[in-house]
Each structure stands twice: as structure tokens, then as C-alpha cells.
Design a protein around this motif. Structure first.
Motif, PDB file in Angstrom:
ATOM      1  N   TYR A  51       0.831  -1.201   0.000  1.00  0.00           N
ATOM      2  CA  TYR A  51       0.000   0.000   0.000  1.00  0.00           C
ATOM      3  C   TYR A  51       0.874   1.264   0.000  1.00  0.00           C
ATOM      4  O   TYR A  51       0.605   2.226  -0.737  1.00  0.00           O
ATOM      5  N   LEU A  52       1.919   1.251   0.809  1.00  0.00           N
ATOM      6  CA  LEU A  52       2.794   2.424   0.886  1.00  0.00           C
ATOM      7  C   LEU A  52       3.549   2.647  -0.424  1.00  0.00           C
ATOM      8  O   LEU A  52       3.697   3.782  -0.884  1.00  0.00           O
ATOM      9  N   LYS A  53       4.020   1.562  -1.037  1.00  0.00           N
ATOM     10  CA  LYS A  53       4.722   1.679  -2.320  1.00  0.00           C
ATOM     11  C   LYS A  53       3.788   2.212  -3.408  1.00  0.00           C
ATOM     12  O   LYS A  53       4.164   3.088  -4.192  1.00  0.00           O
ATOM     13  N   LYS A  54       2.574   1.672  -3.443  1.00  0.00           N
ATOM     14  CA  LYS A  54       1.611   2.132  -4.449  1.00  0.00           C
ATOM     15  C   LYS A  54       1.198   3.576  -4.207  1.00  0.00           C
ATOM     16  O   LYS A  54       0.790   4.280  -5.129  1.00  0.00           O
ATOM     17  N   GLY A  55       1.332   4.012  -2.959  1.00  0.00           N
ATOM     18  CA  GLY A  55       1.021   5.393  -2.621  1.00  0.00           C
ATOM     19  C   GLY A  55       2.150   6.356  -2.898  1.00  0.00           C
ATOM     20  O   GLY A  55       2.039   7.552  -2.576  1.00  0.00           O
ATOM     21  N   GLY A  56       3.252   5.844  -3.460  1.00  0.00           N
ATOM     22  CA  GLY A  56       4.356   6.702  -3.879  1.00  0.00           C
ATOM     23  C   GLY A  56       5.414   6.969  -2.831  1.00  0.00           C
ATOM     24  O   GLY A  56       6.278   7.831  -3.026  1.00  0.00           O
ATOM     25  N   LEU A  57       5.402   6.240  -1.711  1.00  0.00           N
ATOM     26  CA  LEU A  57       6.398   6.485  -0.668  1.00  0.00           C
ATOM     27  C   LEU A  57       7.751   5.883  -1.041  1.00  0.00           C
ATOM     28  O   LEU A  57       7.829   4.803  -1.648  1.00  0.00           O
ATOM     29  N   SER A  58       8.799   6.577  -0.693  1.00  0.00           N
ATOM     30  CA  SER A  58      10.161   6.104  -0.924  1.00  0.00           C
ATOM     31  C   SER A  58      10.540   5.117   0.188  1.00  0.00           C
ATOM     32  O   SER A  58       9.883   5.074   1.242  1.00  0.00           O
ATOM     33  N   PRO A  59      11.605   4.322  -0.005  1.00  0.00           N
ATOM     34  CA  PRO A  59      12.054   3.420   1.065  1.00  0.00           C
ATOM     35  C   PRO A  59      12.330   4.159   2.372  1.00  0.00           C
ATOM     36  O   PRO A  59      12.034   3.642   3.457  1.00  0.00           O
ATOM     37  N   GLU A  60      12.883   5.355   2.279  1.00  0.00           N
ATOM     38  CA  GLU A  60      13.160   6.140   3.484  1.00  0.00           C
ATOM     39  C   GLU A  60      11.863   6.522   4.195  1.00  0.00           C
ATOM     40  O   GLU A  60      11.762   6.462   5.434  1.00  0.00           O
ATOM     41  N   GLN A  61      10.851   6.901   3.427  1.00  0.00           N
ATOM     42  CA  GLN A  61       9.569   7.264   4.033  1.00  0.00           C
ATOM     43  C   GLN A  61       8.876   6.041   4.631  1.00  0.00           C
ATOM     44  O   GLN A  61       8.283   6.111   5.706  1.00  0.00           O
ATOM     45  N   ILE A  62       8.975   4.911   3.942  1.00  0.00           N
ATOM     46  CA  ILE A  62       8.377   3.674   4.448  1.00  0.00           C
ATOM     47  C   ILE A  62       8.998   3.284   5.782  1.00  0.00           C
ATOM     48  O   ILE A  62       8.311   2.781   6.681  1.00  0.00           O
ATOM     49  N   SER A  63      10.293   3.542   5.926  1.00  0.00           N
ATOM     50  CA  SER A  63      10.978   3.196   7.173  1.00  0.00           C
ATOM     51  C   SER A  63      10.474   4.017   8.357  1.00  0.00           C
ATOM     52  O   SER A  63      10.738   3.684   9.519  1.00  0.00           O
ATOM     53  N   GLN A  64       9.730   5.080   8.072  1.00  0.00           N
ATOM     54  CA  GLN A  64       9.210   5.931   9.149  1.00  0.00           C
ATOM     55  C   GLN A  64       7.813   5.501   9.614  1.00  0.00           C
ATOM     56  O   GLN A  64       7.217   6.131  10.479  1.00  0.00           O
ATOM     57  N   VAL A  65       7.304   4.422   9.017  1.00  0.00           N
ATOM     58  CA  VAL A  65       6.029   3.841   9.462  1.00  0.00           C
ATOM     59  C   VAL A  65       6.365   2.677  10.389  1.00  0.00           C
ATOM     60  O   VAL A  65       7.083   1.760  10.006  1.00  0.00           O
ATOM     61  N   THR A  66       5.855   2.710  11.600  1.00  0.00           N
ATOM     62  CA  THR A  66       6.243   1.741  12.621  1.00  0.00           C
ATOM     63  C   THR A  66       5.192   0.642  12.778  1.00  0.00           C
ATOM     64  O   THR A  66       4.007   0.915  12.960  1.00  0.00           O
ATOM     65  N   LEU A  67       5.659  -0.603  12.711  1.00  0.00           N
ATOM     66  CA  LEU A  67       4.790  -1.743  12.974  1.00  0.00           C
ATOM     67  C   LEU A  67       4.825  -2.078  14.462  1.00  0.00           C
ATOM     68  O   LEU A  67       5.898  -2.156  15.062  1.00  0.00           O
ATOM     69  N   VAL A  68       3.655  -2.278  15.053  1.00  0.00           N
ATOM     70  CA  VAL A  68       3.544  -2.604  16.467  1.00  0.00           C
ATOM     71  C   VAL A  68       2.865  -3.967  16.596  1.00  0.00           C
ATOM     72  O   VAL A  68       1.732  -4.146  16.130  1.00  0.00           O
ATOM     73  N   VAL A  69       3.546  -4.924  17.205  1.00  0.00           N
ATOM     74  CA  VAL A  69       2.964  -6.254  17.395  1.00  0.00           C
ATOM     75  C   VAL A  69       1.965  -6.200  18.548  1.00  0.00           C
ATOM     76  O   VAL A  69       2.303  -5.778  19.657  1.00  0.00           O
ATOM     77  N   LEU A  70       0.741  -6.651  18.271  1.00  0.00           N
ATOM     78  CA  LEU A  70      -0.332  -6.605  19.262  1.00  0.00           C
ATOM     79  C   LEU A  70      -0.713  -8.015  19.703  1.00  0.00           C
ATOM     80  O   LEU A  70      -0.654  -8.949  18.904  1.00  0.00           O
ATOM     81  N   PRO A  71      -1.123  -8.182  20.943  1.00  0.00           N
ATOM     82  CA  PRO A  71      -1.618  -9.490  21.398  1.00  0.00           C
ATOM     83  C   PRO A  71      -2.846  -9.886  20.597  1.00  0.00           C
ATOM     84  O   PRO A  71      -3.599  -9.028  20.118  1.00  0.00           O
ATOM     85  N   PRO A  72      -3.076 -11.188  20.417  1.00  0.00           N
ATOM     86  CA  PRO A  72      -4.263 -11.639  19.672  1.00  0.00           C
ATOM     87  C   PRO A  72      -5.553 -11.048  20.225  1.00  0.00           C
ATOM     88  O   PRO A  72      -5.763 -10.992  21.432  1.00  0.00           O
ATOM     89  N   GLY A  73      -6.403 -10.573  19.321  1.00  0.00           N
ATOM     90  CA  GLY A  73      -7.700 -10.060  19.720  1.00  0.00           C
ATOM     91  C   GLY A  73      -7.718  -8.653  20.275  1.00  0.00           C
ATOM     92  O   GLY A  73      -8.761  -8.186  20.746  1.00  0.00           O
ATOM     93  N   SER A  74      -6.589  -7.945  20.209  1.00  0.00           N
ATOM     94  CA  SER A  74      -6.520  -6.611  20.827  1.00  0.00           C
ATOM     95  C   SER A  74      -6.440  -5.468  19.824  1.00  0.00           C
ATOM     96  O   SER A  74      -6.256  -4.313  20.212  1.00  0.00           O
TER      97      SER A  74
END
Length: 340
Positions: free
Chosen positions: A164-187
Motif C-alpha cells: 500500500y505504501l509503495k503504491k502510494g508513492g512512498l520512498s524506502p526512506e519514508q516507508i521506514s518511518q512507518v512503525t509496525l507494532v505487534v499486538l496481542p491476539p484479539g486486541s
């Protein structure tokens, strides 16, 4: 993006090879059952998910696995963990796992094979990636500096987000600024509504409660595509070819049964399965089931089902052109229902 990238993931999968060999080597060989039908084992171990009925579980309930009985080994936390469980011998088959993870498995040399499809993307009105209704996020660029919830790193949520980010035109540097957060199941819903994350995958009742807005869906990004698979260890297949064939063919029959029945009857069957297995789980999600979304008949594979994931590894520099033989990723050999 604060995450484990493809290279780290492949390194981690490499360690699975070592662990798999060690665990298989230390385990006691299973006594062989001499039967007229040729089945090598009558017990088949698997992982499940609370409040969900998988094609494997439906296959047993419909009698397609008989005389084989399923043995529940616990909850799957996600595709990579499910694959590791099968490869280490803790279960006989993976939980339904992201197809991209299966390609990474083969790329890292892990001795496993994709044996049948488990789910796919389709025009599902009850699932997607959501922000709060009053959120200022309306495009890929608005996610820069934001947090996105996921159940596990290196799997489908992460891949679809990057797409989604690539198709939205974001560069690798910009993509690196989006943080993934692991969540417990069901939360995921709670994390989104409390502001712990800015975007989260939601389904069914979480959407119905309102106050959220869909940003994108898997279907919007890849269309109709097999995205979920069942994986088995090559050693298990070699030692239990007839049991493998019985189980895989049973899964294919169950998937086709679900297509041929009215939706309300399939859901009613799911509800009966949950009631009979008597686990601590909530069946609220069942009424939102519409289909498993597998585009092929009898869950059969073709090379094109995996091309998108192979191309992504090539783009990331983790594979060379023509490095992977697609026939080493999957096999339709044990799916007798697909050969009719």
C-alpha cells in the motif's frame, strides 16, 4: 519501518532448518500402523485459532478425514509460527499461513512444501485496515510517522502495508518511518480506539460497532489471489504419504462443500463445531464468514499464485531472477480432489 526485514526473516528461517533437524532427530519414531487402507497414522496434529473454523477442521466434521482423527495442539499465533511448528514436528501441518512466508521458507532452504490453499483475498465487506473515523489519515503519505498494528512481523499484514505504501508513492526512506507494532491476539480494535496505534486490521463486529473508517483492503491491492496456504514438512510427507493424501484431499473436499452450500448452512455447521469442541472461545466472528476466497477449484495451485511474492523478494534483493523453482514451493500431488 521498524520491523524485521526480509534478510533478517530469512536468517531466522535458516535457524528453523537447524532446529527442525535437531528436533526430528531427537524425537522417537512413531509406531507404524499396518492397515489395509495404507494409512501410516490415524492421529493428525494441528494448531487452531479461537472462534474460527478452518478448512481442516471442517473436513474432519464432514467425515472426509475418517478414520483419521485430528489432535488439537494449541493456538497458532500466526503463519510463521504455524510453519515452524510443522517443520519442527510439533504439529503435522501448519496453521493457515501467508503464502509469502511459504516462499521465504523455500528461499531459505527449509525442507517444507505447500500442499493446499487455505484462504484467499476477495471482495470482503467485513475486513480491512481501519483508522478512526475522525483520523486525519486518508492516504499512504499520511501514515508517515504513524503506528500500524499487526499480529506478527514478517507476514501478511506487513506485506500488504508495504504494498500500500509503495503504491502510494512512498520512498524506502519514508516507508521506514512507518512503525509496525505487534499486538496481542484479539486486541487490535482496543489498540486502535485507545490511540495505541493509528491503523489496524479489523473485521466483523469491530467494524459493525462503528467509529472507524477503512483505509484499504488486501483485495484492493492484489485482487483475487490465493494468499493463505497449508505447509507440511517434507520428512512427514515422505514418511506418511497416504495420510498426507487423505488429509489434503479432505481439505479440498471441505472447501468445495463450503462453496456448494448456502452461506447460512455453512455458518450453522461452524457453530456446531465450536459448540462440540468446548474450548474457551467466542464465536461472534462466525456470522461474518462469507467464503474462504480461494480462486482455484479444489484449492489447486499454479505458479502464478506465488509469482507476486517471488517478485517481491527479487525486488528486495533477496533473490535472483530464476533462482526459485516454483515446483519446490508447492505440490498438487496429494490433492486428489483437484485431479478429477
Amino acid at each position: 519501518m521498524h520491523q524485521q526485514d526480509w534478510k533478517k526473516y530469512l536468517g531466522r528461517m535458516g535457524s528453523v532448518i537447524v532446529m527442525s533437524v535437531l528436533l526430528w532427530g531427537c524425537s522417537k519414531p512413531e509406531p507404524k500402523v499396518v492397515r489395509s487402507d495404507g494409512l501410516e497414522s490415524l492421529v493428525f496434529r494441528y494448531l487452531g485459532s479461537p472462534g474460527v473454523v478452518t478448512p481442516l477442521e471442517l473436513a474432519e466434521d464432514l467425515g472426509y478425514l475418517a478414520p483419521i482423527k485430528l489432535s488439537y495442539q494449541g493456538v497458532s499465533t500466526g503463519g510463521p509460527q504455524g510453519i515452524q511448528s510443522a517443520l519442527s514436528g510439533d504439529s503435522d501441518i501448519s496453521s493457515p499461513s501467508f503464502a509469502g512466508s511459504s516462499v521465504k521458507m523455500v528461499a531459505s532452504g527449509v525442507p517444507g512444501t505447500v500442499v493446499i490453499a487455505a484462504y484467499g483475498t476477495f471482495d470482503d465487506p467485513f475486513a480491512g485496515y481501519y483508522v478512526l473515523e475522525n483520523s486525519p489519515i486518508h492516504s499512504a503519505k499520511d501514515l508517515i510517522g504513524k503506528k500500524v498494528g499487526t499480529n506478527i512481523l514478517g507476514a501478511q499484514v506487513e506485506y500488504m502495508l508495504k504494498t500500500y505504501l509503495k503504491k502510494g508513492g512512498l520512498s524506502p526512506e519514508q516507508i521506514s518511518q512507518v512503525t509496525l507494532v505487534v499486538l496481542p491476539p484479539g486486541s487490535a480494535e482496543q489498540a486502535l480506539r485507545s490511540g495505541h496505534v493509528d491503523l489496524a486490521p479489523l473485521a466483523g463486529p469491530a467494524i459493525e460497532r462503528g467509529g472507524v473508517r477503512r483505509l484499504y483492503r488486501d483485495y484492493d491491492l492484489v485482487g483475487d489471489l490465493t494468499t493463505g496456504t497449508y505447509v507440511m514438512a517434507n520428512r512427514y510427507i515422505a514418511e506418511h504419504p497416504n495420510t498426507t493424501r487423505k488429509v489434503v484431499t479432505g481439505i479440498a473436499k471441505a472447501i468445495e462443500w463450503s462453496r456448494q452450500q448456502p452461506r447460512d448452512q455453512v455458518i450453522a455447521r461452524f457453530e456446531q463445531i465450536l459448540e462440540r469442541r468446548k474450548r474457551p472461545e467466542n464465536g461472534a466472528m462466525l456470522k461474518y464468514w462469507t467464503q474462504w476466497g480461494i480462486p482455484s477449484e479444489a484449492a489447486k495451485f499454479k505458479d502464478g499464485d506465488f509469482k507476486i511474492w517471488v517478485d517481491n523478494l527479487i525486488e528486495e534483493g533477496q533473490l535472483k531472477q530464476n533462482q526459485i523453482d516454483y515446483k519446490k514451493i508447492y505440490s498438487n500431488q496429494y490433492n486428489e480432489y483437484s485431479q478429477k
